[in-house]
Design a protein around this motif. Structure first.
Motif, mmCIF file in Angstrom:
data_model
loop_
_atom_site.group_PDB
_atom_site.id
_atom_site.type_symbol
_atom_site.label_atom_id
_atom_site.label_comp_id
_atom_site.label_asym_id
_atom_site.label_seq_id
_atom_site.Cartn_x
_atom_site.Cartn_y
_atom_site.Cartn_z
ATOM 1 N N PHE A 3 0.462 -1.000 0.078
ATOM 2 C CA PHE A 3 -0.243 0.113 -0.065
ATOM 3 C C PHE A 3 0.673 1.326 0.183
ATOM 4 N N TYR A 4 2.335 0.989 0.756
ATOM 5 C CA TYR A 4 2.478 2.080 0.345
ATOM 6 C C TYR A 4 4.035 2.481 -1.006
ATOM 7 N N GLU A 5 4.174 1.715 -2.199
ATOM 8 C CA GLU A 5 4.776 1.633 -3.176
ATOM 9 C C GLU A 5 3.642 2.469 -4.303
ATOM 10 N N ALA A 6 4.459 3.132 -5.613
ATOM 11 C CA ALA A 6 3.469 3.849 -6.161
ATOM 12 C C ALA A 6 4.494 3.239 -7.517
ATOM 13 N N SER A 7 3.239 3.171 -9.016
ATOM 14 C CA SER A 7 4.580 3.524 -10.578
ATOM 15 C C SER A 7 3.725 4.562 -10.401
ATOM 16 N N VAL A 8 4.442 5.100 -11.428
ATOM 17 C CA VAL A 8 3.399 6.256 -11.995
ATOM 18 C C VAL A 8 4.869 6.936 -13.296
ATOM 19 N N LYS A 9 3.817 6.785 -14.762
ATOM 20 C CA LYS A 9 4.454 7.151 -15.815
ATOM 21 C C LYS A 9 4.974 8.070 -15.992
ATOM 22 N N VAL A 10 6.410 8.140 -16.580
ATOM 23 C CA VAL A 10 7.429 9.255 -16.906
ATOM 24 C C VAL A 10 6.675 9.412 -18.042
ATOM 25 N N LYS A 30 -4.436 5.162 -1.245
ATOM 26 C CA LYS A 30 -4.662 3.489 -0.056
ATOM 27 C C LYS A 30 -4.099 3.086 0.540
ATOM 28 N N VAL A 31 -3.563 4.141 1.694
ATOM 29 C CA VAL A 31 -3.533 4.431 2.763
ATOM 30 C C VAL A 31 -4.555 4.408 3.726
ATOM 31 N N SER A 32 -5.406 5.533 3.509
ATOM 32 C CA SER A 32 -6.953 5.812 3.983
ATOM 33 C C SER A 32 -7.920 5.898 3.881
ATOM 34 N N GLY A 33 -7.894 4.783 2.128
ATOM 35 C CA GLY A 33 -9.013 4.431 1.719
ATOM 36 C C GLY A 33 -9.526 5.547 1.254
ATOM 37 N N ARG A 34 -9.572 6.712 0.832
ATOM 38 C CA ARG A 34 -10.071 8.176 0.286
ATOM 39 C C ARG A 34 -9.625 8.371 -0.838
ATOM 40 N N SER A 35 -10.729 8.307 -1.666
ATOM 41 C CA SER A 35 -10.668 9.406 -2.765
ATOM 42 C C SER A 35 -10.318 10.860 -3.203
ATOM 43 N N ALA A 53 10.105 11.242 2.805
ATOM 44 C CA ALA A 53 9.003 9.668 3.472
ATOM 45 C C ALA A 53 9.941 8.627 2.502
ATOM 46 N N ILE A 54 10.212 8.883 1.370
ATOM 47 C CA ILE A 54 11.036 7.944 0.205
ATOM 48 C C ILE A 54 12.143 7.141 1.300
ATOM 49 N N SER A 55 11.560 6.129 1.117
ATOM 50 C CA SER A 55 12.430 4.539 1.635
ATOM 51 C C SER A 55 13.458 4.809 0.505
ATOM 52 N N GLN A 56 12.609 3.913 -0.985
ATOM 53 C CA GLN A 56 13.278 3.353 -1.929
ATOM 54 C C GLN A 56 12.433 3.296 -3.100
ATOM 55 N N VAL A 91 8.084 3.869 -6.472
ATOM 56 C CA VAL A 91 8.500 4.148 -5.564
ATOM 57 C C VAL A 91 7.976 3.867 -4.029
ATOM 58 N N ARG A 92 9.151 3.602 -2.627
ATOM 59 C CA ARG A 92 8.333 3.408 -1.655
ATOM 60 C C ARG A 92 8.471 4.739 -1.022
ATOM 61 N N PHE A 93 7.573 4.550 0.120
ATOM 62 C CA PHE A 93 7.640 5.790 1.018
ATOM 63 C C PHE A 93 7.563 4.625 2.024
ATOM 64 N N ASN A 94 8.549 5.678 3.290
ATOM 65 C CA ASN A 94 8.393 4.704 4.798
ATOM 66 C C ASN A 94 7.483 4.528 5.456
ATOM 67 N N ILE A 95 5.898 3.402 5.897
ATOM 68 C CA ILE A 95 5.334 3.532 6.133
ATOM 69 C C ILE A 95 5.190 4.422 7.571
ATOM 70 N N ARG A 96 6.008 4.466 8.621
ATOM 71 C CA ARG A 96 5.740 4.913 9.602
ATOM 72 C C ARG A 96 5.361 6.238 9.664
ATOM 73 N N ALA A 97 6.718 6.925 8.292
ATOM 74 C CA ALA A 97 5.856 8.521 8.083
ATOM 75 C C ALA A 97 4.659 9.026 7.726
#
Length: 305
Positions: A3-10, A30-35, A53-56, A91-97
């Motif tokens: 839920f903490y990662e996403a892909s975006v077309k360049v 995704k994480v909040s469930g709110r669009s 907040a990026i981890s990777q 990109v994957r973001f830090n869960i805690r952040a």
């Protein structure tokens, strides 16, 4: 962590900051469930902290398959392939952040355990109504799958084999015979069932009618659009929003007395372990204490954040 990662077309004109913002927004949804998270007063402030907040992250080059005309020499074919590569930013973001930002904004987090939803899909074509499986109309189910993946919800699709055909019909779907639908759904053991009816008006507009059968209630909504794919993806959006509303809750008034919850039919250690994990992983729960356990019945005291 998915839920903490996403892909975006360049695409041309998009800076790295644009890509990070787009990916971060997808993760927040995704994480909040709110669009509608972009409408939150706290959204702009959260976006400013996205880079931190990026981890990777990485850039992927994906070759898009395309039909190449026969009779073209090999060199040109290689060039053709080169042109068909797409660049994506992952990109994957830090869960805690991410969780901390949402908590500070008082936006509830939808936990990682999300109920599976079974979808019965029926389409009217030239006056005839058909129940259609993912093998009959893969392009329709691809829209369902992609949008569900983007929203972080889990879908189940029926086989529509002889067993299904003998227990459910288009009449059940179009006539809103919810008891028959739920009876046919039992086989799949999904806690939530959705029926989707799709047809085209004489005006050329597509109409999608959705029924959500959940916790003994029926919620219905209708969507109209010129584009079929938009009806399907918007319907999944509405479904995800309604599920999130049901399974998340805002912070309470700080009352620490807790709520007693009794759960029946907990048979065996594995079932107890699953239940325990489930309760402890709910994002809105502060603490879970086992009060009583006898035979297949357990009672918990649950404190919410």
């Amino acid at each position: 962590g998915k839920f903490y990662e996403a892909s975006v077309k360049v695409e041309a004109g998009k800076s790295e900051n644009d890509l990070i913002a787009e990916a971060f927004t997808r993760v927040l949804v995704k994480v909040s469930g709110r669009s509608d998270i972009t409408a939150s007063p706290a959204y702009a402030g959260m976006l400013e902290k996205a880079r931190g907040a990026i981890s990777q992250f990485r850039y992927d080059h994906i070759v898009v398959s395309s039909e190449v005309e026969p009779g073209i020499e090999t060199e040109k074919l290689e060039e053709e392939k080169e042109e068909q590569k797409e660049k994506w930013f992952w990109v994957r973001f830090n869960i805690r952040a991410v969780d901390n930002l949402l908590t500070q904004a008082q936006i509830p987090i939808w936990g990682k355990i999300r109920p599976e939803t079974l979808i019965w899909f029926s389409q009217e074509i030239k006056g005839n109504r058909y129940l259609q499986s993912q093998h009959d109309v893969p392009e329709i189910y691809d829209v369902f799958k992609q949008r569900a993946n983007e929203r972080g919800i889990s879908l189940i699709f029926p086989f529509l084999d002889l067993q299904d055909q003998s227990s459910i019909s288009t009449t059940d779907i179009w006539g809103n015979f919810h008891d028959s639908v739920l009876l046919a759904s039992k086989r799949y053991q999904a806690p939530i069932t959705v029926t989707v009816r799709l047809f085209k008006k004489r005006s050329g507009l597509w109409v999608g009618q959705w029924n959500l059968l959940m916790l003994g209630e029926v919620q219905a909504w209708e969507l109209q659009d010129e584009k079929q794919a938009r009806i399907l993806s918007s319907g999944i959006d509405e479904l995800a929003d309604r599920l999130a509303m049901q399974f998340t809750q805002k912070s309470g008034s700080g009352d620490d007395s807790g709520i007693l919850v009794q759960v029946n039919n907990v048979s065996g250690f594995d079932a107890f372990q699953m239940l325990d994990d489930y309760l402890n992983n709910l994002a809105t729960v502060k603490s879970v204490a086992l009060v009583q356990m006898k035979k297949d019945q357990v009672i918990y005291n649950i404190n919410y954040l």
